[in-house]
Design a protein around this motif. Structure first.
Motif, PDB file in Angstrom:
ATOM      1  N   ARG A   1       0.822  -1.213   0.000  1.00  0.00           N
ATOM      2  CA  ARG A   1       0.000   0.000   0.000  1.00  0.00           C
ATOM      3  C   ARG A   1       0.852   1.258   0.000  1.00  0.00           C
ATOM      4  N   MET A   2       2.016   1.212   0.633  1.00  0.00           N
ATOM      5  CA  MET A   2       2.906   2.364   0.641  1.00  0.00           C
ATOM      6  C   MET A   2       3.400   2.662  -0.764  1.00  0.00           C
ATOM      7  N   SER A   3       3.771   1.628  -1.501  1.00  0.00           N
ATOM      8  CA  SER A   3       4.241   1.858  -2.875  1.00  0.00           C
ATOM      9  C   SER A   3       3.118   2.415  -3.741  1.00  0.00           C
ATOM     10  N   GLY A   4       1.896   1.943  -3.517  1.00  0.00           N
ATOM     11  CA  GLY A   4       0.743   2.479  -4.246  1.00  0.00           C
ATOM     12  C   GLY A   4       0.470   3.928  -3.891  1.00  0.00           C
ATOM     13  N   LEU A   5       0.624   4.267  -2.615  1.00  0.00           N
ATOM     14  CA  LEU A   5       0.418   5.638  -2.165  1.00  0.00           C
ATOM     15  C   LEU A   5       1.463   6.570  -2.752  1.00  0.00           C
TER      16      LEU A   5
ATOM     17  N   ALA B   1       0.808   9.768  -5.239  1.00  0.00           N
ATOM     18  CA  ALA B   1       1.336  11.103  -4.954  1.00  0.00           C
ATOM     19  C   ALA B   1       2.103  11.639  -6.164  1.00  0.00           C
ATOM     20  N   HIS B   2       2.894  10.781  -6.777  1.00  0.00           N
ATOM     21  CA  HIS B   2       3.649  11.171  -7.969  1.00  0.00           C
ATOM     22  C   HIS B   2       2.702  11.524  -9.114  1.00  0.00           C
ATOM     23  N   GLU B   3       1.681  10.702  -9.323  1.00  0.00           N
ATOM     24  CA  GLU B   3       0.731  10.933 -10.412  1.00  0.00           C
ATOM     25  C   GLU B   3      -0.030  12.244 -10.241  1.00  0.00           C
ATOM     26  N   ILE B   4      -0.505  12.513  -9.022  1.00  0.00           N
ATOM     27  CA  ILE B   4      -1.268  13.754  -8.818  1.00  0.00           C
ATOM     28  C   ILE B   4      -0.383  14.978  -8.989  1.00  0.00           C
ATOM     29  N   SER B   5       0.893  14.859  -8.630  1.00  0.00           N
ATOM     30  CA  SER B   5       1.793  15.999  -8.806  1.00  0.00           C
ATOM     31  C   SER B   5       2.002  16.302 -10.289  1.00  0.00           C
ATOM     32  N   ILE B   6       2.055  15.274 -11.109  1.00  0.00           N
ATOM     33  CA  ILE B   6       2.251  15.476 -12.550  1.00  0.00           C
ATOM     34  C   ILE B   6       0.954  15.934 -13.220  1.00  0.00           C
ATOM     35  N   LEU B   7      -0.138  15.235 -12.935  1.00  0.00           N
ATOM     36  CA  LEU B   7      -1.402  15.537 -13.607  1.00  0.00           C
ATOM     37  C   LEU B   7      -1.941  16.921 -13.269  1.00  0.00           C
ATOM     38  N   CYS B   8      -1.782  17.338 -12.024  1.00  0.00           N
ATOM     39  CA  CYS B   8      -2.366  18.605 -11.583  1.00  0.00           C
ATOM     40  C   CYS B   8      -1.336  19.716 -11.438  1.00  0.00           C
ATOM     41  N   ASP B   9      -0.076  19.428 -11.731  1.00  0.00           N
ATOM     42  CA  ASP B   9       1.006  20.400 -11.642  1.00  0.00           C
ATOM     43  C   ASP B   9       1.022  21.075 -10.264  1.00  0.00           C
ATOM     44  N   VAL B  10       1.076  20.241  -9.226  1.00  0.00           N
ATOM     45  CA  VAL B  10       1.104  20.732  -7.848  1.00  0.00           C
ATOM     46  C   VAL B  10       2.315  20.156  -7.125  1.00  0.00           C
ATOM     47  N   ASP B  11       2.699  20.825  -6.041  1.00  0.00           N
ATOM     48  CA  ASP B  11       3.743  20.295  -5.179  1.00  0.00           C
ATOM     49  C   ASP B  11       3.111  19.351  -4.168  1.00  0.00           C
TER      50      ASP B  11
ATOM     51  N   ILE C   1       4.656  12.153   4.087  1.00  0.00           N
ATOM     52  CA  ILE C   1       5.513  11.621   5.151  1.00  0.00           C
ATOM     53  C   ILE C   1       4.720  10.555   5.898  1.00  0.00           C
ATOM     54  N   VAL C   2       5.304   9.358   6.016  1.00  0.00           N
ATOM     55  CA  VAL C   2       4.650   8.261   6.716  1.00  0.00           C
ATOM     56  C   VAL C   2       5.666   7.599   7.633  1.00  0.00           C
ATOM     57  N   PHE C   3       5.255   7.354   8.874  1.00  0.00           N
ATOM     58  CA  PHE C   3       6.079   6.632   9.831  1.00  0.00           C
ATOM     59  C   PHE C   3       5.470   5.257  10.052  1.00  0.00           C
ATOM     60  N   SER C   4       6.286   4.209   9.963  1.00  0.00           N
ATOM     61  CA  SER C   4       5.808   2.859  10.231  1.00  0.00           C
ATOM     62  C   SER C   4       5.728   2.652  11.734  1.00  0.00           C
TER      63      SER C   4
ATOM     64  N   LYS D   1      10.176   3.789  11.246  1.00  0.00           N
ATOM     65  CA  LYS D   1      10.891   4.056  10.002  1.00  0.00           C
ATOM     66  C   LYS D   1      10.134   5.107   9.208  1.00  0.00           C
ATOM     67  N   LEU D   2      10.893   5.970   8.552  1.00  0.00           N
ATOM     68  CA  LEU D   2      10.334   7.083   7.806  1.00  0.00           C
ATOM     69  C   LEU D   2      10.283   6.752   6.316  1.00  0.00           C
ATOM     70  N   ALA D   3       9.150   7.052   5.694  1.00  0.00           N
ATOM     71  CA  ALA D   3       9.021   6.970   4.242  1.00  0.00           C
ATOM     72  C   ALA D   3       8.527   8.329   3.782  1.00  0.00           C
ATOM     73  N   GLU D   4       9.226   8.938   2.842  1.00  0.00           N
ATOM     74  CA  GLU D   4       8.818  10.264   2.401  1.00  0.00           C
ATOM     75  C   GLU D   4       8.866  10.383   0.896  1.00  0.00           C
ATOM     76  N   TYR D   5       8.060  11.316   0.394  1.00  0.00           N
ATOM     77  CA  TYR D   5       8.049  11.647  -1.025  1.00  0.00           C
ATOM     78  C   TYR D   5       7.803  13.143  -1.130  1.00  0.00           C
ATOM     79  N   ALA D   6       8.543  13.815  -1.968  1.00  0.00           N
ATOM     80  CA  ALA D   6       8.319  15.234  -2.224  1.00  0.00           C
ATOM     81  C   ALA D   6       8.639  15.519  -3.679  1.00  0.00           C
ATOM     82  N   THR D   7       7.882  16.437  -4.267  1.00  0.00           N
ATOM     83  CA  THR D   7       8.103  16.772  -5.668  1.00  0.00           C
ATOM     84  C   THR D   7       9.376  17.583  -5.855  1.00  0.00           C
TER      85      THR D   7
END
Length: 70
Positions: A24-28, A32-42, A46-49, A53-59
């Motif tokens: 589910r994390m990889s899907g999330l 996030a990547h898709e919405i940033s591209i499709l809608c041209d948004v930043d 940030i998710v903590f297990s 453990k930290l998992a983050e994504y930023a444009t």
């Protein structure tokens, strides 16, 4: 034909819970990547297990720094 509604509850088996989290994390992250591209948004995600453990994504890197500082 679609699937039926699934009731959400905690997965008791620790191994199955970790596998579900990873999938589910990889899907999330992908969404996030898709919405940033499709809608041209930043986007910043940030998710903590449960193990802390930290998992983050930023444009962009400056967005992640700004989120981490607040």
């Amino acid at each position: 034909m679609g699937r039926g509604r699934v009731t959400l509850k905690r997965i008791e088996n620790k191994l199955n819970r970790q596998i579900t989290f990873s999938k589910r994390m990889s899907g999330l992250m992908k969404k996030a990547h898709e919405i940033s591209i499709l809608c041209d948004v930043d986007v910043a995600l940030i998710v903590f297990s449960t193990e802390g453990k930290l998992a983050e994504y930023a444009t962009n890197s400056s967005l992640m720094i700004m989120v981490l500082l607040t």
